[in-house]
Design an enzyme around this catalytic site. Sequence first.
Site, PDB file in Angstrom:
ATOM      1  N   ASN A 185      -1.179   5.036   6.513  1.00 46.62           N
ATOM      2  CA  ASN A 185       0.094   4.627   5.830  1.00 46.62           C
ATOM      3  C   ASN A 185       1.134   5.704   6.211  1.00 46.62           C
ATOM      4  OD1 ASN A 185      -1.296   2.381   4.915  1.00 46.62           O
ATOM      5  ND2 ASN A 185      -1.320   3.059   2.856  1.00 46.62           N
ATOM      6  N   CYS A 222      -2.672  -7.310   5.989  1.00 46.88           N
ATOM      7  CA  CYS A 222      -3.883  -7.790   5.448  1.00 46.88           C
ATOM      8  C   CYS A 222      -3.364  -8.899   4.665  1.00 46.88           C
ATOM      9  CB  CYS A 222      -4.333  -6.492   4.232  1.00 46.88           C
ATOM     10  SG  CYS A 222      -5.754  -5.847   5.321  1.00 46.88           S
ATOM     11  N   ARG A 257       3.641 -11.190   0.794  1.00 49.25           N
ATOM     12  CA  ARG A 257       4.007  -9.870   0.841  1.00 49.25           C
ATOM     13  C   ARG A 257       5.421  -9.877   1.162  1.00 49.25           C
ATOM     14  NH1 ARG A 257      -0.374  -6.004   3.533  1.00 49.25           N
ATOM     15  NH2 ARG A 257       0.871  -4.523   2.613  1.00 49.25           N
TER      16      ARG A 257
HETATM   17  C1  UD1 Z   1       2.089  -0.209   1.164  1.00 50.55           C
HETATM   18  C2  UD1 Z   1       0.783   0.245   1.784  1.00 50.55           C
HETATM   19  C3  UD1 Z   1      -0.530  -0.870   1.310  1.00 50.55           C
HETATM   20  C4  UD1 Z   1      -0.524  -0.889  -0.463  1.00 50.55           C
HETATM   21  C5  UD1 Z   1       1.096  -1.075  -0.922  1.00 50.55           C
HETATM   22  C6  UD1 Z   1       1.012  -0.599  -2.374  1.00 50.55           C
HETATM   23  C7  UD1 Z   1       1.539   0.698   3.882  1.00 50.55           C
HETATM   24  C8  UD1 Z   1       1.541   0.455   5.460  1.00 50.55           C
HETATM   25  N1  UD1 Z   1       0.969  -0.248   3.280  1.00 50.55           N
HETATM   26  O1  UD1 Z   1       2.400  -1.695   1.465  1.00 50.55           O
HETATM   27  O2  UD1 Z   1      -1.344  -0.386   1.761  1.00 50.55           O
HETATM   28  O3  UD1 Z   1      -1.082  -1.799  -0.868  1.00 50.55           O
HETATM   29  O4  UD1 Z   1       1.799  -0.162  -0.327  1.00 50.55           O
HETATM   30  O5  UD1 Z   1       0.854   0.686  -2.480  1.00 50.55           O
HETATM   31  O6  UD1 Z   1       1.926   1.840   3.473  1.00 50.55           O
HETATM   32  N2  UD1 Z   1       7.772  -6.181  -2.927  1.00 50.55           N
HETATM   33  C9  UD1 Z   1       8.905  -6.945  -3.275  1.00 50.55           C
HETATM   34  N3  UD1 Z   1       9.811  -7.113  -2.354  1.00 50.55           N
HETATM   35  C10 UD1 Z   1       9.732  -6.358  -1.182  1.00 50.55           C
HETATM   36  C11 UD1 Z   1       8.674  -5.335  -0.838  1.00 50.55           C
HETATM   37  C12 UD1 Z   1       7.654  -5.230  -1.854  1.00 50.55           C
HETATM   38  O7  UD1 Z   1       8.669  -7.575  -4.322  1.00 50.55           O
HETATM   39  O8  UD1 Z   1      10.707  -6.471  -0.156  1.00 50.55           O
HETATM   40  C13 UD1 Z   1       6.661  -5.893  -4.070  1.00 50.55           C
HETATM   41  C14 UD1 Z   1       5.352  -6.571  -3.532  1.00 50.55           C
HETATM   42  O9  UD1 Z   1       5.215  -7.698  -3.740  1.00 50.55           O
HETATM   43  C15 UD1 Z   1       4.272  -5.682  -4.209  1.00 50.55           C
HETATM   44  C16 UD1 Z   1       4.877  -4.587  -4.617  1.00 50.55           C
HETATM   45  O10 UD1 Z   1       6.525  -4.567  -4.308  1.00 50.55           O
HETATM   46  O11 UD1 Z   1       4.118  -6.172  -5.458  1.00 50.55           O
HETATM   47  C17 UD1 Z   1       4.864  -3.061  -3.621  1.00 50.55           C
HETATM   48  O12 UD1 Z   1       4.815  -3.444  -2.530  1.00 50.55           O
HETATM   49  P1  UD1 Z   1       5.182  -2.530  -1.376  1.00 50.55           P
HETATM   50  O13 UD1 Z   1       4.682  -1.211  -2.066  1.00 50.55           O
HETATM   51  O14 UD1 Z   1       6.318  -2.897  -0.694  1.00 50.55           O
HETATM   52  O15 UD1 Z   1       3.870  -2.688  -0.429  1.00 50.55           O
HETATM   53  P2  UD1 Z   1       3.686  -2.273   1.521  1.00 50.55           P
HETATM   54  O16 UD1 Z   1       4.774  -1.460   1.758  1.00 50.55           O
HETATM   55  O17 UD1 Z   1       3.775  -3.453   2.103  1.00 50.55           O
END
Ligand code: UD1
Length: 421
Positions: free
Chosen positions: A23, A117, A122
């Site tokens: 990550n 995944c 997402r």
């Molecule tokens: C990253 C990790 C993933 C991990 C996740 C949470 C990487 C490449 N991937 O994913 O392995 O499972 O963090 O630790 O680093 N959300 C929103 N709006 C957005 C973005 C996110 O509502 O624009 C919500 C998502 O639905 C989720 C939460 O925020 O419930 C956390 O997501 P996020 O931390 O953004 O995950 P990723 O960056 O996709």
Amino acid sequence: MEKLIIQGPSVLTGSVSVGGFKNAAVAVLPATIIQAGVYNLENIPDITDIDCIQAIFNKKGMEWSNVSSNTIRIDTRSLDTYDFTDDEMSSIRASIYFAGALLSRFGHAIVALPGGCNFGERPIDLHIKGFEALGATVRQEYGKLFVDAPNGLKGASIYLDTVSVGATVNIMLAAVKAEGSTTIENAAKEPHIVDLANFLNNMGAKIRGAGTDVIKITGVKELKGHTAYTIVQDMIEAGTFMIAAAATKGNVFVRNVIPKHMESLTAKLEEMGVGVEAGDDFVHIFPKDWPLDKAVIKTMPYPGFPTDLHPQMATLLTQAQGDSTIKETVWLTRFQYANELNRMGARIDVNCPVASIHGGQPLTGAPVSANDLRAGAALVIAGLCATGTTAVSGVHYIDRGYENLVDKFRQLGADIERVED
Ligand code: UD1
């Protein structure tokens, strides 16, 4: 199609070394395009998510050389397009980071919407909110994101409604060269956020507060184009081996670890009766109380219990006495592993977002299928605990984030091999 064939049960013993953090690497690599230059990066994990980023670099004419195992040299000077809509962009989640990086370099970005995944929706609304706050216009059409800031980006104060790793990364990438200062409030605090900030600061960026929930970025006109950097150790890989050792009543030194990153897991393992000894750069897992005790777990953003260790922990809890629960607060539908574990004799009831794991059920080998990266790791651990033969399909998910998983488990005494189906 390949499968992992595991003959269980195993008691893992010995020592295993953890590689670079997927990550963090998938954020640092896009960051190199912000400033045309030559970058030497060490501890890059040999996994297919990185192969995918390499393919994107190659398609854009940027040179990528493997200097030695896990060390690469990339040259981003020849990049002359902000259109990143190749097919590879849709196969990983982190491709969305090219949006922030391209915006920073060119003031424009066209990127294909990301994949990754499959554990439910997402969203990227917070990434978009961040770009817009910095003065960009964003439109989503035909499976692509169009981001434009023809008049340049301007620093802003951005509050993230939800703690998001991805949005925090993208805003940092976009803001490093924005005019003025940017504040990200309710920022993610994960070790890979700190790693990206360290890398960008090595390039000459001015980022303070990474690792806390307020990150301040003072925009700079230029960054240094020649930077060497070593990616931080993978806390999720480390956690996977710690859990596998605990589940098999094993005695394992997990090396090349930052024990501080493992505290939420360590606390839970100790609570369950697992022996845990942390050194400067290793964690030693050994049997202490057996059978293990049940646990109540709630996944949270860092420093809480990581969602990316949820499925592996569910496998461990099948080996504990009594009824445990895991409440998922990040990816609310991340429970596809439960049916597969139940095929092996586990008793897990899922009532989203909570899994109730009725422990103490002996697992038996069965054909099972990984539906995502960490679920795949959970099934491998289950195969190590189970009596008989387990065949795990969906290996391509596991390859996305674990380097040499089979070799590393074999080194710990597991009977596991990779076969063509
Ligand atoms: C990253 C990790 C993933 C991990 C996740 C949470 C990487 C490449 N991937 O994913 O392995 O499972 O963090 O630790 O680093 N959300 C929103 N709006 C957005 C973005 C996110 O509502 O624009 C919500 C998502 O639905 C989720 C939460 O925020 O419930 C956390 O997501 P996020 O931390 O953004 O995950 P990723 O960056 O996709």
